[in-house]
Enzyme design. Structure first.
Site, PDB file in Angstrom:
ATOM      1  N   ASP A  13       4.498 -48.501  88.151  1.00 39.57           N
ATOM      2  CA  ASP A  13       5.574 -48.365  89.375  1.00 39.57           C
ATOM      3  C   ASP A  13       4.629 -48.325  90.645  1.00 39.57           C
ATOM      4  O   ASP A  13       5.066 -47.502  91.755  1.00 39.57           O
ATOM      5  CB  ASP A  13       6.572 -47.378  89.121  1.00 39.57           C
ATOM      6  CG  ASP A  13       7.504 -47.571  88.300  1.00 39.57           C
ATOM      7  OD1 ASP A  13       7.860 -49.003  87.780  1.00 39.57           O
ATOM      8  OD2 ASP A  13       8.265 -46.821  87.713  1.00 39.57           O
ATOM      9  N   LYS A  16       2.953 -52.837  91.932  1.00 40.53           N
ATOM     10  CA  LYS A  16       2.350 -54.054  91.397  1.00 40.53           C
ATOM     11  C   LYS A  16       2.681 -55.263  92.029  1.00 40.53           C
ATOM     12  O   LYS A  16       2.274 -56.225  92.607  1.00 40.53           O
ATOM     13  CB  LYS A  16       2.253 -54.089  89.913  1.00 40.53           C
ATOM     14  CG  LYS A  16       1.277 -53.053  89.513  1.00 40.53           C
ATOM     15  CD  LYS A  16       1.267 -53.039  87.967  1.00 40.53           C
ATOM     16  CE  LYS A  16       2.334 -52.638  87.389  1.00 40.53           C
ATOM     17  NZ  LYS A  16       2.999 -51.245  87.548  1.00 40.53           N
ATOM     18  N   GLY A  40       9.540 -53.313  85.841  1.00 41.43           N
ATOM     19  CA  GLY A  40      10.398 -53.678  86.803  1.00 41.43           C
ATOM     20  C   GLY A  40       9.585 -53.844  87.960  1.00 41.43           C
ATOM     21  O   GLY A  40       9.060 -52.893  88.716  1.00 41.43           O
ATOM     22  N   HIS A  41       9.455 -54.853  88.655  1.00 42.69           N
ATOM     23  CA  HIS A  41       8.704 -55.222  89.765  1.00 42.69           C
ATOM     24  C   HIS A  41       9.411 -55.669  90.974  1.00 42.69           C
ATOM     25  O   HIS A  41      10.281 -56.776  90.864  1.00 42.69           O
ATOM     26  CB  HIS A  41       7.535 -56.297  89.607  1.00 42.69           C
ATOM     27  CG  HIS A  41       6.765 -55.892  88.415  1.00 42.69           C
ATOM     28  ND1 HIS A  41       5.753 -56.769  87.506  1.00 42.69           N
ATOM     29  CD2 HIS A  41       6.412 -54.534  87.692  1.00 42.69           C
ATOM     30  CE1 HIS A  41       5.201 -56.223  86.795  1.00 42.69           C
ATOM     31  NE2 HIS A  41       5.591 -54.870  86.825  1.00 42.69           N
ATOM     32  N   GLN A 224       3.084 -52.276  83.741  1.00 45.57           N
ATOM     33  CA  GLN A 224       2.857 -50.543  83.564  1.00 45.57           C
ATOM     34  C   GLN A 224       1.518 -50.122  84.118  1.00 45.57           C
ATOM     35  O   GLN A 224       1.247 -50.739  85.173  1.00 45.57           O
ATOM     36  CB  GLN A 224       2.913 -50.593  81.973  1.00 45.57           C
ATOM     37  CG  GLN A 224       4.204 -50.406  81.202  1.00 45.57           C
ATOM     38  CD  GLN A 224       4.663 -51.798  80.733  1.00 45.57           C
ATOM     39  OE1 GLN A 224       3.917 -52.420  80.318  1.00 45.57           O
ATOM     40  NE2 GLN A 224       5.842 -52.319  80.984  1.00 45.57           N
TER      41      GLN A 224
HETATM   42  P1  GDP Z   1       5.526 -52.028  90.193  1.00 43.28           P
HETATM   43  O1  GDP Z   1       6.359 -51.975  88.945  1.00 43.28           O
HETATM   44  O2  GDP Z   1       4.215 -51.448  90.256  1.00 43.28           O
HETATM   45  O3  GDP Z   1       5.769 -53.399  90.681  1.00 43.28           O
HETATM   46  O4  GDP Z   1       6.409 -51.062  91.044  1.00 43.28           O
HETATM   47  P2  GDP Z   1       8.023 -51.068  91.405  1.00 43.28           P
HETATM   48  O5  GDP Z   1       8.424 -52.188  92.121  1.00 43.28           O
HETATM   49  O6  GDP Z   1       8.606 -50.745  90.307  1.00 43.28           O
HETATM   50  O7  GDP Z   1       8.248 -49.608  92.510  1.00 43.28           O
HETATM   51  C1  GDP Z   1       7.528 -49.809  93.896  1.00 43.28           C
HETATM   52  C2  GDP Z   1       8.701 -49.454  94.780  1.00 43.28           C
HETATM   53  O8  GDP Z   1       7.845 -49.218  95.992  1.00 43.28           O
HETATM   54  C3  GDP Z   1       9.392 -50.804  94.965  1.00 43.28           C
HETATM   55  O9  GDP Z   1      10.565 -50.326  95.228  1.00 43.28           O
HETATM   56  C4  GDP Z   1       8.536 -51.335  96.057  1.00 43.28           C
HETATM   57  O10 GDP Z   1       9.639 -52.019  96.982  1.00 43.28           O
HETATM   58  C5  GDP Z   1       8.042 -49.977  96.863  1.00 43.28           C
HETATM   59  N1  GDP Z   1       7.090 -50.331  97.641  1.00 43.28           N
HETATM   60  C6  GDP Z   1       5.941 -50.952  97.187  1.00 43.28           C
HETATM   61  N2  GDP Z   1       4.916 -50.772  98.188  1.00 43.28           N
HETATM   62  C7  GDP Z   1       5.208 -49.685  99.197  1.00 43.28           C
HETATM   63  C8  GDP Z   1       5.010 -49.298 100.387  1.00 43.28           C
HETATM   64  O11 GDP Z   1       3.779 -49.587 100.582  1.00 43.28           O
HETATM   65  N3  GDP Z   1       5.812 -48.482 100.950  1.00 43.28           N
HETATM   66  C9  GDP Z   1       7.160 -48.106 100.525  1.00 43.28           C
HETATM   67  N4  GDP Z   1       7.894 -47.158 101.030  1.00 43.28           N
HETATM   68  N5  GDP Z   1       7.386 -48.553  99.617  1.00 43.28           N
HETATM   69  C10 GDP Z   1       6.520 -49.685  98.759  1.00 43.28           C
HETATM   70  P1  IMO Z   2       6.181 -51.219  85.687  1.00 46.62           P
HETATM   71  O1  IMO Z   2       5.547 -52.686  85.186  1.00 46.62           O
HETATM   72  C1  IMO Z   2       6.583 -47.040  84.710  1.00 46.62           C
HETATM   73  C2  IMO Z   2       7.268 -45.840  80.358  1.00 46.62           C
HETATM   74  C3  IMO Z   2       8.627 -45.439  79.868  1.00 46.62           C
HETATM   75  C4  IMO Z   2       7.937 -44.501  78.984  1.00 46.62           C
HETATM   76  C5  IMO Z   2       6.991 -45.267  78.168  1.00 46.62           C
HETATM   77  C6  IMO Z   2       7.231 -46.075  76.973  1.00 46.62           C
HETATM   78  O2  IMO Z   2       7.326 -51.218  86.363  1.00 46.62           O
HETATM   79  O3  IMO Z   2       5.027 -50.515  86.252  1.00 46.62           O
HETATM   80  P2  IMO Z   2       8.624 -48.245  76.674  1.00 46.62           P
HETATM   81  O4  IMO Z   2      10.010 -48.909  76.868  1.00 46.62           O
HETATM   82  O5  IMO Z   2       7.700 -49.065  77.176  1.00 46.62           O
HETATM   83  O6  IMO Z   2       8.292 -48.129  75.052  1.00 46.62           O
HETATM   84  O7  IMO Z   2       8.349 -46.807  77.154  1.00 46.62           O
HETATM   85  O8  IMO Z   2       6.408 -46.032  79.147  1.00 46.62           O
HETATM   86  N1  IMO Z   2       7.227 -47.225  81.129  1.00 46.62           N
HETATM   87  C7  IMO Z   2       7.049 -47.554  82.581  1.00 46.62           C
HETATM   88  N2  IMO Z   2       7.101 -46.542  83.284  1.00 46.62           N
HETATM   89  N3  IMO Z   2       6.808 -48.416  84.997  1.00 46.62           N
HETATM   90  C8  IMO Z   2       6.865 -49.307  83.923  1.00 46.62           C
HETATM   91  O9  IMO Z   2       6.716 -50.482  84.092  1.00 46.62           O
HETATM   92  C9  IMO Z   2       7.135 -48.797  82.800  1.00 46.62           C
HETATM   93  N4  IMO Z   2       7.193 -49.359  81.306  1.00 46.62           N
HETATM   94  C10 IMO Z   2       7.350 -48.586  80.705  1.00 46.62           C
HETATM   95  O10 IMO Z   2       9.091 -44.869  80.959  1.00 46.62           O
HETATM   96  O11 IMO Z   2       7.674 -43.350  79.436  1.00 46.62           O
HETATM   97 MG    MG Z   3       8.098 -50.888  88.065  1.00 45.40          MG
END
Ligand code: GDP
Ligand code: IMO
Ligand code: MG
Length: 430
Positions: A13, A16, A40-41, A224
C-alpha cells in the site's frame, strides 16, 4: 532503453498503483508478476478513482498492453468481475490489450475456504490474511497439484486435475471437521467461464521476448511489499509469494537482465495491514492522525491500516535485499500538519543497538526504535509538482532520508492524483 520494475519497499500500500499508472505513460507494456487479488491498487485520474486488484495498473491507459504473468494466482471469477467493473468506467478491455499466462495458477473456492478455516482456527496466531485464498493457492502450486489456466481447455484433463487437488483438500477438510468439497459443480462452473478466460491466455514468456525484440518498454508492477515477501519479509506474517524485484523475471518468464531499473515505492511514513511486528507503530493520536489524513483503509478488505513513523532501518534493508536503484517517495502531503516528524535510524534490543531487523519474529517484536527528529513544515505540499516549490523543512527531511537509506529519491508524490508528482530521475532514461 530501459525496462523498469516497480515494487513496494515496505508492507504494501505504498502507492504502487498511482506510480505505475503515472509511469505507464512512457511504457508500452505493464506486467503483473506475483500475488493475486489480495492486492489493491488505487489510481485517481482527473477525480475518477479506479481500484485494481488483479489487472495491471496500465489497463486504464489507451494503447498499452497489460500482462498477467505465470507468477500471479488468478481467481477466475474475481478476474471477470474486475474486467466488468473497469469496463463500466469506460475502460476498454479486450484480447488486444490484455494477456494472461496460460501457466498462471487458479485460485478456486476451496482455497478461499481453506484460508478462512485456517485463519478462524488460528485464534491469536492468525496472520490477518485478506482471506482471498492466496496462501492455499500458492501451496497447491508448489505442491504440484494446482489447476492452471491451460487446464480449462479440456474437460477430461480438468476432471483429473480437480480429482487430484480435492483429494488433498478433502483430507484436510475432513480432519478439521468440515464438509467435503464436491468436484462436479465446480467443474461445471469452471467449464462455463472457461472460454471467457482462455481467450486472454497466451505463452507470456514468448510475448515478453517479442516485446523486447520490438524495443517495447516494459514496466513490471509488483504487488504487496518486500516486508511481506515469503523469504525476506517478517515471516510468518507475510504473503505467500516473492515480492522482491527478481520475482518479476520468474513471474513473467524472462531473465533478470530484462530489468534495468528497480524503483522502490516508499511511503513517507509506514503502514501495515494485518498482524505481525511493526517497530515504529504509533498507537496514539499521531498514528490516528496519519491514518485519517492518509485515508489508511485497505482497498481490498476495508480494514484500518496500522500507522507509524518512517522506518529508515527497514527501508535501507529492503533496498539492499531487492537491489532498489531509486525510490519514489509517496504521501509526503500526509505529514503536512505535524509539528515534529520522526525517522527510525536504529533499534535497541536487550540493551544493544543494532542497525537491521533481526530475522526471528520474537526479536522483531522486541526491538525498540531509536529516532531522529525533524521539524515539521506545517505548510501545504499537496499538489506540488516541483522539488524547488517544497518547503525547506520538507526538503531537509527528504535529503536526510535519502542520506540514511543511501539511495536516491527519484520521484515524490504529493497527492493521489496522477499528475501531482515531482520527477527527479526518469527510471526509463537512466
Ligand atoms: P498500492 O497498493 O501500493 O497501490 O497502494 P494503495 O492504492 O493500496 O494505497 C495507497 C493510497 O494512497 C491510495 O488510496 C492512493 O490513492 C493514495 N495515494 C497515493 N499517493 C498518494 C500521495 O502522494 N498522497 C496522498 N495523500 N495519497 C496518495
Ligand atoms: P498491495 O499490492 C498490504 C497482507 C495481508 C496479510 C498478509 C498475508 O495493495 O500493496 P494474504 O492474503 O496475501 O495471504 O495476506 O499480507 N497483504 C497486504 N498488505 N497491501 C497488500 O497488497 C497486501 N496483500 C497482502 O494483510 O497481513
Ligand atoms: Mg494496496
Amino acid at each position: 532503453m530501459n525496462n523498469v520494475a516497480v515494487i513496494g519497499s515496505q508492507w504494501g500500500d505504498e502507492g504502487k498503483g498511482k506510480i505505475v499508472d503515472w509511469l505507464s505513460s512512457e511504457a508500452d507494456v505493464v506486467v503483473r508478476f506475483q500475488g493475486g487479488h489480495n492486492a489493491g491498487h488505487t489510481l485517481v485520474i482527473d477525480g475518477v478513482t479506479y481500484k485494481l486488484r488483479l489487472l495491471p495498473s496500465g489497463i486504464v491507459r489507451k494503447n498499452k498492453i497489460s500482462v498477467i504473468g505465470n507468477g500471479v494466482v488468478i481467481d477466475p471469477w474475481a478476474f471477470l468481475d474486475e474486467i466488468n467493473e473497469i469496463r463500466s468506467k469506460g475502460v476498454k478491455v479486450g484480447e488486444d490489450n490484455l494477456i494472461i499466462s496460460e501457466s498462471a495458477n487458479l485460485i478456486l473456492p476451496f482455497h478461499k475456504e481453506m484460508d478462512e478455516i485456517r485463519e478462524d482456527a488460528a485464534g491469536k496466531a492468525k496472520i490477518g490474511t485478506t482471506r482471498r485464498g492466496i496462501g492455499p493457492a500458492y501451496e497447491d502450486k508448489v505442491g504440484r497439484r494446482s489447476i492452471r489456466v491451460m487446464d480449462l481447455i479440456s474437460e477430461k484433463n480438468l476432471d483429473q486435475r480437480l480429482e487430484t487437488v480435492l483429494l488433498h483438500h478433502n483430507a484436510i477438510r475432513k480432519g478439521l471437521g468440515k464438509s467435503i468439497f464436491k468436484k462436479d459443480k465446480l467443474k461445471d462452473d469452471l467449464l462455463k467461464i472457461a472460454p471467457e478466460i482462455l481467450k486472454f491466455s497466451k505463452p507470456v514468456w514468448n510475448k515478453i521476448y517479442e516485446f523486447k525484440k520490438q524495443n517495447k518498454k516494459i514496466l513490471f508492477e509488483g504487488a504487496q511489499g518486500i516486508l511481506l515477501d515469503v523469504d525476506h519479509g517478517t515471516y510468518p506474517f507475510v504473503t505467500s509469494s516473492n515480492t522482491v524485484a527478481s520475482a518479476a523475471a520468474t513471474g513473467s518468464g524472462c531473465g533478470p537482465n530484462s530489468i534495468n531499473y528497480v524503483l522502490g515505492i516508499t511511503k513517507a511514513y509506514t503502514t501495515r495491514v494485518g498482524e505481525g511486528p511493526f517497530p515504529t507503530e504509533l498507537k496514539d493520536e499521531i498514528g490516528e492522525k496519519l491514518g485519517t489524513r492518509g485515508k489508511e483503509f485497505g482497498t481490498v478488505t476495508s480494514r484500518k491500516r496500522r500507522c507509524g513513523w518512517f522506518d529508515g532501518v527497514l527501508v535501507r534493508q529492503t533496498i539492499k535485499i531487492s537491489g532498489i536503484d531509486g525510490i519514489a517517495l509517496t504521501k509526503l502531503d500526509v505529514l503536512d500538519e505535524l509539528d515534529e516528524i520522526k525517522m527510525c535510524i536504529a533499534y535497541k534490543i536487550d540493551g544493544k543497538e543494532i542497525d537491521y531487523l533481526p530475522a526471528a519474529v520474537e526479536d522483531q517484536l522486541k526491538v525498540k526504535p531509536i529516532y531522529q527528529s525533524f521539524k515539521g513544515w506545517k505548510t501545504k505540499t499537496r499538489g506540488i509538482k516541483k522539488f524547488d516549490d517544497l518547503p525547506t523543512n520538507a526538503k531537509n527531511y527528504i535529503k536526510e532520508l535519502e542520506k540514511f537509506i543511501e539511495t536516491k529519491v527519484s520521484s515524490i508524490s504529493t497527492s493521489p492524483e496522477r499528475n501531482d508528482t515531482i520527477l527527479i530521475v526518469d527510471p526509463f532514461k537512466t
